[in-house]
Design a protein around this motif. Structure first.
Motif, PDB file in Angstrom:
ATOM      1  N   THR A 145     -41.543 -16.561 -46.701  1.00 54.64           N
ATOM      2  CA  THR A 145     -42.186 -15.498 -45.920  1.00 54.64           C
ATOM      3  C   THR A 145     -43.082 -14.702 -46.853  1.00 54.64           C
ATOM      4  O   THR A 145     -42.727 -14.462 -48.012  1.00 54.64           O
TER       5      THR A 145
ATOM      6  N   ARG B 152     -43.810 -11.626 -47.181  1.00 48.82           N
ATOM      7  CA  ARG B 152     -43.420 -10.309 -47.667  1.00 48.82           C
ATOM      8  C   ARG B 152     -42.140 -10.340 -48.497  1.00 48.82           C
ATOM      9  O   ARG B 152     -41.934  -9.509 -49.362  1.00 48.82           O
ATOM     10  N   THR B 153     -41.237 -11.254 -48.233  1.00 49.54           N
ATOM     11  CA  THR B 153     -39.960 -11.226 -48.935  1.00 49.54           C
ATOM     12  C   THR B 153     -39.837 -12.269 -50.029  1.00 49.54           C
ATOM     13  O   THR B 153     -39.034 -12.118 -50.943  1.00 49.54           O
TER      14      THR B 153
ATOM     15  N   GLU C 218     -38.628 -18.918 -44.951  1.00 46.91           N
ATOM     16  CA  GLU C 218     -38.708 -18.275 -43.649  1.00 46.91           C
ATOM     17  C   GLU C 218     -37.493 -18.544 -42.783  1.00 46.91           C
ATOM     18  O   GLU C 218     -36.917 -17.637 -42.176  1.00 46.91           O
TER      19      GLU C 218
ATOM     20  N   ARG D 186     -34.607 -15.568 -41.592  1.00 45.71           N
ATOM     21  CA  ARG D 186     -34.280 -15.186 -40.218  1.00 45.71           C
ATOM     22  C   ARG D 186     -32.779 -15.085 -39.996  1.00 45.71           C
ATOM     23  O   ARG D 186     -32.313 -14.388 -39.114  1.00 45.71           O
TER      24      ARG D 186
ATOM     25  N   SER E 187     -42.766  -5.922 -51.946  1.00 45.87           N
ATOM     26  CA  SER E 187     -42.465  -6.798 -50.809  1.00 45.87           C
ATOM     27  C   SER E 187     -41.262  -7.690 -51.084  1.00 45.87           C
ATOM     28  O   SER E 187     -40.693  -8.269 -50.154  1.00 45.87           O
TER      29      SER E 187
ATOM     30  N   TRP F 228     -41.283   2.600 -32.280  1.00 46.37           N
ATOM     31  CA  TRP F 228     -42.594   2.047 -32.602  1.00 46.37           C
ATOM     32  C   TRP F 228     -43.628   3.127 -32.943  1.00 46.37           C
ATOM     33  O   TRP F 228     -44.792   2.832 -33.141  1.00 46.37           O
TER      34      TRP F 228
ATOM     35  N   ASP G 100     -44.184  -1.851 -39.976  1.00 45.81           N
ATOM     36  CA  ASP G 100     -44.782  -3.150 -39.704  1.00 45.81           C
ATOM     37  C   ASP G 100     -43.991  -3.870 -38.615  1.00 45.81           C
ATOM     38  O   ASP G 100     -42.767  -3.748 -38.537  1.00 45.81           O
ATOM     39  N   ALA G 101     -44.676  -4.620 -37.797  1.00 44.46           N
ATOM     40  CA  ALA G 101     -44.012  -5.322 -36.695  1.00 44.46           C
ATOM     41  C   ALA G 101     -42.890  -6.223 -37.185  1.00 44.46           C
ATOM     42  O   ALA G 101     -41.855  -6.367 -36.527  1.00 44.46           O
ATOM     43  N   SER G 102     -43.062  -6.827 -38.364  1.00 42.28           N
ATOM     44  CA  SER G 102     -42.046  -7.733 -38.896  1.00 42.28           C
ATOM     45  C   SER G 102     -40.814  -6.997 -39.401  1.00 42.28           C
ATOM     46  O   SER G 102     -39.797  -7.622 -39.706  1.00 42.28           O
ATOM     47  N   ARG G 103     -40.888  -5.660 -39.505  1.00 40.27           N
ATOM     48  CA  ARG G 103     -39.773  -4.887 -40.050  1.00 40.27           C
ATOM     49  C   ARG G 103     -39.037  -4.079 -38.979  1.00 40.27           C
ATOM     50  O   ARG G 103     -38.146  -3.289 -39.299  1.00 40.27           O
TER      51      ARG G 103
ATOM     52  N   SER H  32     -36.773  -4.649 -37.019  1.00 41.67           N
ATOM     53  CA  SER H  32     -35.319  -4.844 -36.972  1.00 41.67           C
ATOM     54  C   SER H  32     -34.590  -3.955 -37.969  1.00 41.67           C
ATOM     55  O   SER H  32     -33.368  -3.804 -37.892  1.00 41.67           O
TER      56      SER H  32
END
Length: 522
Positions: free
Chosen positions: A4, A6-7, A11, A15, A74, A115, A171-174, A176
């Protein structure tokens, strides 16, 4: 399998991993040599401290908040989020968390919708260095981050995310990683709080955490012996100590403490003698608690707050303990003087129906550590003077509950399901030390006695600790409920014309093992 962006974690693997699992993965993947060398300085070293040497070359050091390292943000996932109230739970919340490496620009984002995290507040860095204390243990660098939020609206749910340069929770990916909390309401309403002591890191501790979350508590009280990084518990530099246990504990507790304010005080295993002052430097690095006690800088486990119709007071029994005297007298009487004043203020405060006091060492218990005469000598008269309604302790790894005690004797028997009035009957003392650490038991021939399994004893032979650190035998009649099992307290506070505290003890299975009610005469 691509990483991924960022990390740096594959991937498909990312998840399936929690934030703490990602953290551990990255700790393995990235050698500390690569990270620290890239910063051109070791944590606590001369380059990071402006050329100065660490304050204590051979001992752990609480490092300045300017410590940073050139790590790709990241690749660093925050973990171990935990909340705590400020002195005013209606308007103040403290957010704390941990990162495995030093990061740049740490902050919290807060908003009224997950959001829309519009408010951004810079975090304070409290970095803690623990050198190798034995051949088996490596040196450890830990980075604790804190943000104090003031001026919040009462009775409001806020959403928050913790981040730093390279890791933006908005960020949308974060999404959670977003957490939430609710401030205390402006008007008193019915609420629940939970409590226990002696938790540690274990499957049983984790199970209790999840049961607590199911109670939807407004806050949780932890009566000390938090994680057992110091497994000896004598408050001495010769104690066995592994700072890495705190990483495990904060990761374990995050699922609850990131949503429920986790209000802690200090037990004997929390006197980590390598950190100054008083062995509480580590506590001050990891926790942000109300700073309204007699000396918040040196005594972080002494404070108070009010929520609804309940005043809560946290005490540090290490200051008065006869059994484990490493920190005995460290406040030079300031804690007891503050307690007398604070209890009086709470009892006179409009809207406060009940006072709950929590600390570690037991006033009344018949299990392994029994009762601490130092606590009795220092505070028992004050509890009686101000008609404290409920006292919660840990230290003994069992559940034990007394009858109402007045003048050192049973003021009124309080069997399971009964009601008691502190103004007339005396005070009920609860030992709630079954949070997750290895269990104790009771003396020979003493049976457990709890809801659905009542075995009353006319008397039980026990003891209390004296000034000479010797056990003085007692024959007691006040031990009403005993349960050898993992458990916690759940207390429902009701206001109105007939206010009450409905106190229940729940086992790890979810089964109720005790309940009683406290109602005060008006």
């Amino acid at each position: 399998m691509a990483d991924t962006p960022r990390t740096g974690i594959p991937e498909q693997l990312a998840r399936r991993m929690t934030m703490p699992e990602q953290h551990e993965y990255l700790r393995t993947k990235l050698s500390r040599r690569r990270v620290i060398a890239s910063s051109a300085a070791t944590v606590g070293g001369a380059a990071l401290l402006g050329g100065a040497s660490p304050a204590y070359a051979g001992f752990p050091t609480l490092l300045p908040s300017s410590v940073t390292a050139r790590v790709d943000g990241s690749l660093v996932a925050p973990f171990g989020r935990h909340l705590a109230f400020g002195a005013d739970p209606k308007t103040q919340m403290r957010i704390s968390w941990q990162v495995p490496f030093a990061v740049k620009g740490p902050y919290v984002r807060v908003g009224l919708k997950p959001w829309e995290l519009s408010r951004k507040t810079e975090a304070e860095v409290r970095a803690l260095h623990t050198p190798s204390l034995s051949r088996k243990l490596p040196a450890v660098d830990q980075f604790y981050l804190h943000v104090g939020l003031d001026g919040l609206k009462p009775g409001t749910t806020y959403y928050y995310g913790v981040g730093h340069d390279g890791f933006d929770p908005a960020d949308a990916s974060r999404l959670s990683t977003i957490g939430s909390f609710r401030t205390a309401p402006e008007r008193t309403e019915t609420f629940v709080f939970t409590a226990f002591g002696d938790q540690g890191v274990s499957y049983d501790a984790l199970a209790n955490d999840q049961l607590i979350l199911g109670q939807n508590p407004s806050f949780h009280l932890h009566a000390g012996d938090i994680c057992y990084a110091d497994s000896s518990g004598q408050g001495k530099e010769s104690d066995t100590y592994d700072a890495r246990v705190w990483d495990q504990f904060l990761a374990q507790t995050e699922s609850v403490a990131s949503r429920v304010p986790w209000m802690v005080t200090t037990g004997n295993h929390d006197m980590e003698a390598w950190y100054s002052p008083n062995g509480y430097g580590g506590q001050s690095a990891r926790w942000s608690l109300p700073e309204n006690g007699p000396d918040a800088a040196n005594a972080p486990g002494i404070y108070s707050f009010t929520y609804g119709n309940v005043g809560v007071v946290a005490l540090d029994a290490n200051d008065v303990s006869y059994e484990i005297p490493a920190n005995k007298g460290y406040t030079d009487g300031a804690q007891s003087a503050w307690l007398d004043k604070r209890l009086g203020e709470l009892r006179r405060q409009a809207g406060i129906d009940f006072i709950v006091v929590f600390f570690h060492h037991c006033v009344y218990s018949t299990s392994t550590h029994a009762s601490d005469g130092g606590v009795r000598d220092a505070w028992l008269a004050l509890f009686t003077k101000h008609q404290v309604d409920l006292v919660i302790n840990g230290h003994n790894h069992v559940y034990e509950r007394t009858d109402a005690i007045k003048g050192g004797e049973v003021g009124k028997p309080v069997p399971v399901g009964a009601s008691t009035d502190p103004t007339r009957d005396g005070i009920v003392y609860v030992t709630a030390g079954g949070a997750g650490k290895d269990l104790y038991g009771f003396g020979p021939g003493v049976k457990d006695s709890y809801e659905g399994n009542v075995h009353d004893h006319d008397h039980i032979v026990s003891f209390h600790w004296t000034k000479l650190r010797l056990p003085d035998p007692d024959t007691v009649e006040w031990s009403r409920v005993r349960y050898t099992g993992f458990s916690f307290l759940a207390v429902e506070a009701e206001a109105g014309t007939s206010p009450s505290l409905k106190v229940s003890a729940l086992a790890e299975s979810g089964e109720r093992v005790d309940y009683f009610e406290i109602r005060r005469s008006r």
